[in-house]
Design an enzyme around this catalytic site. Structure first.
Site, mmCIF file in Angstrom:
data_model
loop_
_atom_site.group_PDB
_atom_site.id
_atom_site.type_symbol
_atom_site.label_atom_id
_atom_site.label_comp_id
_atom_site.label_asym_id
_atom_site.label_seq_id
_atom_site.Cartn_x
_atom_site.Cartn_y
_atom_site.Cartn_z
ATOM 1 N N LYS A 50 -9.287 2.743 -2.228
ATOM 2 C CA LYS A 50 -9.641 2.394 -0.910
ATOM 3 C C LYS A 50 -10.926 2.614 -0.346
ATOM 4 C CE LYS A 50 -7.365 1.332 3.309
ATOM 5 N NZ LYS A 50 -6.092 1.251 4.325
ATOM 6 N N CYS A 110 -5.679 -3.161 2.528
ATOM 7 C CA CYS A 110 -5.045 -3.002 3.731
ATOM 8 C C CYS A 110 -6.147 -3.467 4.139
ATOM 9 C CB CYS A 110 -4.544 -1.950 3.793
ATOM 10 S SG CYS A 110 -3.880 -2.545 5.648
ATOM 11 N N GLU A 169 0.790 -0.645 0.246
ATOM 12 C CA GLU A 169 -0.242 -0.364 -0.038
ATOM 13 C C GLU A 169 0.849 1.194 0.148
ATOM 14 O OE1 GLU A 169 -3.346 1.723 2.392
ATOM 15 O OE2 GLU A 169 -2.497 -0.284 3.198
#
Length: 639
Positions: free
Chosen positions: A115, A167, A48
């Site tokens: 995200k 994540c 990330e």
């Protein structure tokens, strides 16, 4: 050896981070991409925000850093690499900043995945800089290309397909990977930047493993590593490749520099599991947007995944625990059935071979757990025309040491009379000669069980059921069979385990039984030597168990079974021996289904069972041509 069909090589790569220096980070990523190409990887996942570093904090809001990240992305797009890859970067779209993963292959920017779930407490406070992904536009113009944007993108090259979650997206109650998998993605890429805390790593690995199992997918996880700020947090740079609950590869954490893990994911196995699991498709979800791209070339190297020659046998740190669990499943099943039929007696035909030894030991284990008198176990030795002194002696000694009731009933006179009744010459050692003995033994066990109000226990195993290496209505039949789903390789392990656990005088007997060649002992021996060795006729049980496991676990074709076995048994069997055993396996598996269709009750102890009431429903008259044609093609291709 050539690459196996259906295998996709995936790499999770962790570069050394130079915080807020995208150009230098691009150099580190480029070096790992070169390694990925050299290793034949077809998909490579980076952490990330790896183009900037995850811990840039308020620097994410600076135009200079955002422009530098785009320049670094342009550099990566221009690299002459073959693998498809995903890298993380901050990206401004419509005036809003998003934490994104860019997916690239062959110089083409395939898509941008923002995200969705942003940590907003404790040590993480991403909402200070980033917007949740659902607010991003559906597409943008970036680096001179029209690029789709969203969490609903499925990247599909025909050979394999994958989706991306980032994540924290994995840690929420409904991770995006669920929708992605149900929409067709066979792999999930997770660029991540989770920090390390005591015990957190174990939880992380369990979480990834469980999600890959729920989604019946491959999962490639790359976490931020060395070079991230340690003002308050430490990042270990964990990289792992998973497949349907299994850890295929992982790196050593806390490396002071770049690291990676790489493994081959069996796409065909995942597709088989999804076809097999009907509830997987029950939920109706909005369709994904598919982004097509040209498939990266397949690796032409050896297999990069663990491949055990004994896949049924427990291995690793949990070996003893799993072995104990198998015994508990067997004994719980037996005690439940015996309670249901209101008896505390069991009859076992004890030959001194592996199978009857396990049945006797497991029954003794069950009686001990229940607090029952072991004299309620009646072991019957039934010497016949081919019974050896070694096996008979081991059978009698084992029963004596266990403390069960022991009987000896020679079958010779009864079988000889039977031969006379049906006109069978005792000098003709054909299938009638052999099966008459097996059926006589079953009759004795059944009738004696009726006489004393006992349960007649079967001693056959999963390997024999798969190959039909049992006499129909002979040793194929019983009132209950604890080992119906226990293959021969696992029986060897269980017998050794229980013998070692009991110890004392039992252990030497068990070791001698393990050292005795497997034989039905139905043909008279010559000068005290066995004339029947089962594996001389069938081929090695280790090979047959290997074929059975991979056929049932992943639907592997004969060609794939052969390719896998060549790798697993490279030091034990040559190609000719493997192919001969494979031909025997396929032929007997198809022709002997009628014996499995009439098999008695018995517990399922592992992932593979051939019970017609549960895991395996096959017509007894199914043709084997499709499978044997593939075996014949392999034979013709051999030098």
């Amino acid at each position: 050896m050539p690459a196996l069909s259906g295998m996709i090589r995936a790499m999770a790569a962790v570069p050394r981070v130079y915080l807020a220096d995208p150009s230098k980070n691009a150099e580190e990523i480029a070096a790992l991409l070169k390694t990925a190409d050299q290793q034949g990887a077809q998909l490579c996942v980076f952490p990330e925000l790896c183009l900037t570093g995850y811990t840039c904090a308020d620097l994410f809001l600076q135009d200079a850093l955002l422009r530098a990240a785009l320049d670094a992305l342009r550099t990566l797009c221009a690299l002459p690499v073959k693998t498809a890859f995903a890298v993380g970067l901050p990206l401004s779209m419509n005036g809003r900043l998003y934490n994104c993963a860019a997916v690239i292959c062959g110089g083409r920017l395939l898509g941008i995945v923002p995200k969705e779930h942003l940590p907003n407490s404790g040590e993480f406070y991403e909402r200070r800089w980033f917007e949740p992904g659902h607010g991003a536009p559906d597409k943008i113009r970036l680096l001179g290309q029209d690029v789709p944007v969203g969490q609903d993108l499925c990247f599909d090259c025909g050979t394999f397909s994958f989706g991306v979650e980032i994540c924290e997206d994995l840690w929420v109650p409904q991770p995006p990977s669920g929708r992605l998998a149900m929409g067709g993605a066979l792999l999930i890429a997770n660029p991540s930047a989770g920090n390390e805390l005591v015990t957190k790593h174990r939880y992380r690995c369990e979480l990834i493993s469980q999600q890959s199992a729920r989604c019946l997918c491959g999962y490639v996880y790359a976490g931020a590593g060395y070079g991230e700020s340690t003002t308050d947090l430490v990042f270990s740079g964990y990289a792992g490749v998973f497949e349907n609950g299994r850890t295929l590869a992982q790196n050593e954490r806390f490396a002071r520099g770049a690291s990676y893990s790489i493994a081959d994911i069996d796409i065909e196995r995942l597709q088989f599991k999804r076809r097999q699991n009907r509830s997987f498709w029950d939920d109706t979800l909005p369709p994904l947007r598919t982004v097509s791209f040209a498939p990266p070339p397949r690796a032409d190297e050896d297999l990069l995944r663990a491949l055990s020659p004994t896949p049924f046998v427990p291995d690793g740190a949990e070996r003893s625990e799993r072995t104990e669990e198998i015994l508990l499943i067997q004994t719980q099943a037996l005690l439940t059935r015996m309670e249901h039929v209101h008896t505390q007696k069991a009859v076992v035909g004890v030959s001194g071979g592996l199978d009857s030894t396990l049945t006797l030991l497991a029954a003794a284990f069950a009686f001990e757990r229940a607090g029952w008198d072991k004299r309620g176990i009646i072991g019957i030795t039934m010497p016949g025309f081919g019974t050896g002194t070694r096996t008979r002696g081991n059978a009698e000694r084992l029963m004596e040491l266990i403390g069960c009731t022991s009987l000896t009933v020679p079958i010779g006179p009864a079988v000889t009379q039977h031969f006379a009744d049906i006109g069978q010459s005792p000098d003709v050692h054909d299938i009638c000669y052999e099966n008459s003995q097996a059926r006589e033994r079953t009759q004795i066990v059944m009738d004696y069980a009726n006489k004393v109000g006992a349960l007649a226990l079967g001693t056959g195993d999963l390997s024999e059921l798969a190959l039909g290496w049992c006499t129909y209505n002979g040793d194929q039949m019983s009132m209950y069979n604890m080992s119906a789903s226990v293959p021969k390789t696992l029986i060897r392990h269980l017998v050794r385990y229980v013998g070692g656990k009991l110890g004392g005088d039992i252990l030497p007997v068990v070791l001698d039984i393990l050292d005795t060649p497997i034989s039905p002992e139905l043909i008279p021996g010559k000068e005290g030597e066995l004339t029947q060795r089962t594996e001389d006729t069938l081929g090695a049980y280790a090979l047959h168990d290997f074929f059975l496991y991979h056929m049932m676990d992943s639907g592997a074709s004969p060609a794939k079974l052969f390719a896998l076995a060549r790798r697993a048994f490279a030091r034990e069997y040559d190609d000719a021996a493997i192919l001969t055993a494979l031909s025997t396996f396929v032929r007997r598996f198809f022709t002997q289904q009628f014996k499995r269709s009439a098999m008695p009750d018995g517990p399922k102890v592992g992932s593979v069972s051939l019970s017609p009431r549960g895991d395996w429903r096959m017509p007894s008259d199914a043709q084997m041509r499709v499978w044997m044609d593939e075996v014949d093609a392999l034979s013709r291709a051999m030098p």
